[in-house]
Design a protein around this motif. Structure first.
Motif, PDB file in Angstrom:
ATOM      1  N   VAL A   1      13.999 -13.853  76.207  1.00  0.00           N
ATOM      2  CA  VAL A   1      15.433 -14.120  76.315  1.00  0.00           C
ATOM      3  C   VAL A   1      15.775 -15.088  75.185  1.00  0.00           C
ATOM      4  CG1 VAL A   1      17.327 -14.938  77.750  1.00  0.00           C
ATOM      5  CG2 VAL A   1      15.380 -13.790  78.807  1.00  0.00           C
ATOM      6  N   ILE A   2      16.881 -14.843  74.502  1.00  0.00           N
ATOM      7  CA  ILE A   2      17.176 -15.545  73.253  1.00  0.00           C
ATOM      8  C   ILE A   2      18.462 -16.363  73.383  1.00  0.00           C
ATOM      9  CG2 ILE A   2      17.648 -15.214  70.795  1.00  0.00           C
ATOM     10  CD1 ILE A   2      16.023 -12.610  71.005  1.00  0.00           C
ATOM     11  N   ASP A   3      18.425 -17.564  72.879  1.00  0.00           N
ATOM     12  CA  ASP A   3      19.560 -18.482  72.909  1.00  0.00           C
ATOM     13  C   ASP A   3      20.403 -18.281  71.653  1.00  0.00           C
ATOM     14  OD1 ASP A   3      21.206 -20.795  72.553  1.00  0.00           O
ATOM     15  OD2 ASP A   3      19.911 -21.911  73.919  1.00  0.00           O
ATOM     16  N   ALA A   4      21.687 -17.967  71.822  1.00  0.00           N
ATOM     17  CA  ALA A   4      22.578 -17.742  70.687  1.00  0.00           C
ATOM     18  C   ALA A   4      23.634 -18.842  70.567  1.00  0.00           C
ATOM     19  CB  ALA A   4      23.252 -16.382  70.807  1.00  0.00           C
ATOM     20  N   ALA A   5      23.342 -20.035  71.078  1.00  0.00           N
ATOM     21  CA  ALA A   5      24.313 -21.131  71.032  1.00  0.00           C
ATOM     22  C   ALA A   5      24.655 -21.520  69.596  1.00  0.00           C
ATOM     23  CB  ALA A   5      23.779 -22.339  71.796  1.00  0.00           C
ATOM     24  N   HIS A   6      23.688 -21.404  68.688  1.00  0.00           N
ATOM     25  CA  HIS A   6      23.961 -21.746  67.288  1.00  0.00           C
ATOM     26  C   HIS A   6      25.024 -20.828  66.704  1.00  0.00           C
ATOM     27  CE1 HIS A   6      23.422 -22.868  63.125  1.00  0.00           C
ATOM     28  NE2 HIS A   6      22.996 -21.655  62.805  1.00  0.00           N
ATOM     29  N   ALA A   7      24.964 -19.537  67.021  1.00  0.00           N
ATOM     30  CA  ALA A   7      25.970 -18.593  66.532  1.00  0.00           C
ATOM     31  C   ALA A   7      27.355 -18.943  67.065  1.00  0.00           C
ATOM     32  CB  ALA A   7      25.598 -17.169  66.932  1.00  0.00           C
ATOM     33  N   GLU A   8      27.410 -19.426  68.298  1.00  0.00           N
ATOM     34  CA  GLU A   8      28.708 -19.815  68.868  1.00  0.00           C
ATOM     35  C   GLU A   8      29.245 -21.061  68.171  1.00  0.00           C
ATOM     36  OE1 GLU A   8      30.852 -20.597  73.208  1.00  0.00           O
ATOM     37  OE2 GLU A   8      28.665 -20.405  73.086  1.00  0.00           O
ATOM     38  N   ARG A   9      28.380 -22.048  67.951  1.00  0.00           N
ATOM     39  CA  ARG A   9      28.832 -23.276  67.279  1.00  0.00           C
ATOM     40  C   ARG A   9      29.207 -23.012  65.820  1.00  0.00           C
ATOM     41  NH1 ARG A   9      24.190 -25.277  69.976  1.00  0.00           N
ATOM     42  NH2 ARG A   9      23.021 -25.073  68.022  1.00  0.00           N
ATOM     43  N   ARG A  10      28.418 -22.199  65.171  1.00  0.00           N
ATOM     44  CA  ARG A  10      28.576 -22.001  63.724  1.00  0.00           C
ATOM     45  C   ARG A  10      29.681 -21.013  63.389  1.00  0.00           C
ATOM     46  NH1 ARG A  10      28.658 -21.527  58.787  1.00  0.00           N
ATOM     47  NH2 ARG A  10      26.877 -21.270  57.368  1.00  0.00           N
ATOM     48  N   PHE A  11      29.793 -19.935  64.175  1.00  0.00           N
ATOM     49  CA  PHE A  11      30.725 -18.869  63.826  1.00  0.00           C
ATOM     50  C   PHE A  11      31.740 -18.553  64.914  1.00  0.00           C
ATOM     51  CE2 PHE A  11      26.641 -18.029  61.667  1.00  0.00           C
ATOM     52  CZ  PHE A  11      27.056 -18.143  60.348  1.00  0.00           C
ATOM     53  N   GLY A  12      31.715 -19.305  66.011  1.00  0.00           N
ATOM     54  CA  GLY A  12      32.647 -19.045  67.098  1.00  0.00           C
ATOM     55  C   GLY A  12      32.372 -17.732  67.798  1.00  0.00           C
ATOM     56  N   TRP A  13      31.129 -17.284  67.780  1.00  0.00           N
ATOM     57  CA  TRP A  13      30.772 -15.967  68.319  1.00  0.00           C
ATOM     58  C   TRP A  13      30.050 -16.088  69.647  1.00  0.00           C
ATOM     59  CZ3 TRP A  13      26.012 -13.892  69.642  1.00  0.00           C
ATOM     60  CH2 TRP A  13      25.987 -12.516  69.909  1.00  0.00           C
ATOM     61  N   LYS A  14      30.349 -15.148  70.519  1.00  0.00           N
ATOM     62  CA  LYS A  14      29.630 -15.031  71.781  1.00  0.00           C
ATOM     63  C   LYS A  14      29.681 -13.576  72.216  1.00  0.00           C
ATOM     64  CE  LYS A  14      29.123 -17.371  76.239  1.00  0.00           C
ATOM     65  NZ  LYS A  14      29.690 -18.405  77.134  1.00  0.00           N
ATOM     66  N   ALA A  15      28.572 -13.060  72.721  1.00  0.00           N
ATOM     67  CA  ALA A  15      28.556 -11.676  73.206  1.00  0.00           C
ATOM     68  C   ALA A  15      29.592 -11.495  74.304  1.00  0.00           C
ATOM     69  CB  ALA A  15      27.171 -11.311  73.725  1.00  0.00           C
ATOM     70  N   ALA A  16      30.353 -10.393  74.228  1.00  0.00           N
ATOM     71  CA  ALA A  16      31.486 -10.208  75.138  1.00  0.00           C
ATOM     72  C   ALA A  16      31.336  -9.017  76.068  1.00  0.00           C
ATOM     73  CB  ALA A  16      32.773 -10.044  74.319  1.00  0.00           C
ATOM     74  N   THR A  17      30.321  -8.168  75.860  1.00  0.00           N
ATOM     75  CA  THR A  17      30.218  -6.924  76.617  1.00  0.00           C
ATOM     76  C   THR A  17      29.167  -7.047  77.720  1.00  0.00           C
ATOM     77  OG1 THR A  17      30.742  -5.718  74.580  1.00  0.00           O
ATOM     78  CG2 THR A  17      29.895  -4.437  76.444  1.00  0.00           C
ATOM     79  N   PRO A  18      29.582  -7.029  78.996  1.00  0.00           N
ATOM     80  CA  PRO A  18      28.594  -7.069  80.086  1.00  0.00           C
ATOM     81  C   PRO A  18      27.697  -5.839  80.045  1.00  0.00           C
ATOM     82  CG  PRO A  18      30.832  -7.478  80.903  1.00  0.00           C
ATOM     83  CD  PRO A  18      30.966  -6.973  79.498  1.00  0.00           C
TER      84      PRO A  18
END
Length: 305
Positions: A271-288
């Motif tokens: 399982v992978i943490d993508a918090a850096h992508a959210e902080r850096r690019f405002g991105w978060k996976a949106a599709t359940p």
């Protein structure tokens, strides 16, 4: 044409989606692919990059290269490490050509699913220990290292994206790769799916549109000299048994299963943490996951024999 984007592996699953998304966003796209049958948008110029000179000529026309190409899977090079040279050779040729074009930005699609493993069950950040279990994963690490060295030598800009298991419409059936399309195919044909282990192995599944969105956000940011790793994931762990149950609900039919002893190249939990992508690019996976599986099934079902 210097504003063009070159996509390596444009005929593959991720490459195709990126190509069409970039065209829709108004970018000029040059494309290279090993898929002889690939047919992309009419406005895409297809290139044959067979030599160092071919790469040099292409790079003189672009500002960014997105490298999605891969000729192997964890299973296809199992026990055959020499097969990974087929992946590394084009990457090294690209880097040698980039020495003449140090201002060209490079985005390399690596792998999170084959590099990380959650021994402590905590989602893996970009600083987590990488732990390749396959030669495919080892090849990805080698490519990342060469890219970082190029960045250091040339003061160039490179972003390595480590996605989790990307899935969605357009993913082709490949033996031993892509549990979702293969599972749906087995389900429709009423065939049994072979499972290595007891089905408790946990993975992180990322819908293709969410992954493409991250790539576009990275492209919108100004290129700065340096080497950066960015995880791309849903951040949600799903066991294989849970995934197959979701697929059965979407398709409205049961999936036969045959369980085998777990293989050494398969991790128990990734399982992978993508918090850096959210902080850096405002991105978060949106599709359940259920929504993504439904959209995948609706695309795949009429195309299955």
């Amino acid at each position: 044409m210097r504003d063009s984007i070159l996509i390596l592996g444009a005929g593959g699953f991720i490459g195709r989606h990126l190509t069409h998304a970039l065209l829709d966003a108004g970018h000029a796209v040059l494309a290279a692919t090993g898929h002889a049958e690939a047919s992309l948008h009419p406005s895409v110029q297809m290139l044959n990059l067979a030599s160092l000179d071919d790469f040099k000529a292409a790079l003189a026309r672009v500002r960014t290269v997105i490298h999605t190409a891969s000729s192997s899977t964890p299973g296809s090079s199992s026990g055959q490490p020499l097969k990974e040279l087929q992946n590394l050779a084009p990457t090294l040729t690209l880097l040698e050509a980039l020495h003449q074009e140090p201002s060209v930005r490079l985005i390399y699609i690596s792998s999170g699913g084959t590099l990380y493993t959650n021994h402590d069950r905590a989602p893996a950040t970009e600083k987590a220990r990488i732990w390749p279990r396959s030669y495919h994963g080892a090849g990805k690490i080698a490519a990342e290292s060469f890219i970082e060295a190029w960045c250091s030598q040339q003061a160039s800009s490179a972003t390595v994206i480590r996605p989790s298991n990307v899935y969605g419409p357009g993913q082709a059936l490949r033996v031993g790769f892509g549990v979702i399309p293969n599972g749906f195919a087995k389900l429709k044909r009423d065939e049994a799916m072979e499972i290595w282990g007891d089905g408790s192995a946990t993975r992180d599944y990322l819908y293709i549109d969410d992954f493409v969105d991250l790539c576009q956000r990275i492209l919108r940011e100004p290129a700065t000299p340096g080497f950066e790793i960015v995880n791309a994931s849903s951040g949600v762990g799903t066991s294989l048994n849970q995934l197959l149950r979701h697929m059965e609900l979407v398709a409205g039919a049961p999936l036969k299963r045959v369980y085998h002893e777990r293989r050494s190249l398969d991790a128990e939990h990734v399982v992978i943490d993508a918090a850096h992508a959210e902080r850096r690019f405002g991105w978060k996976a949106a599709t359940p996951l259920p929504q993504g599986l439904e959209q995948t099934w609706n695309w795949l079902k009429p195309r299955l024999p």
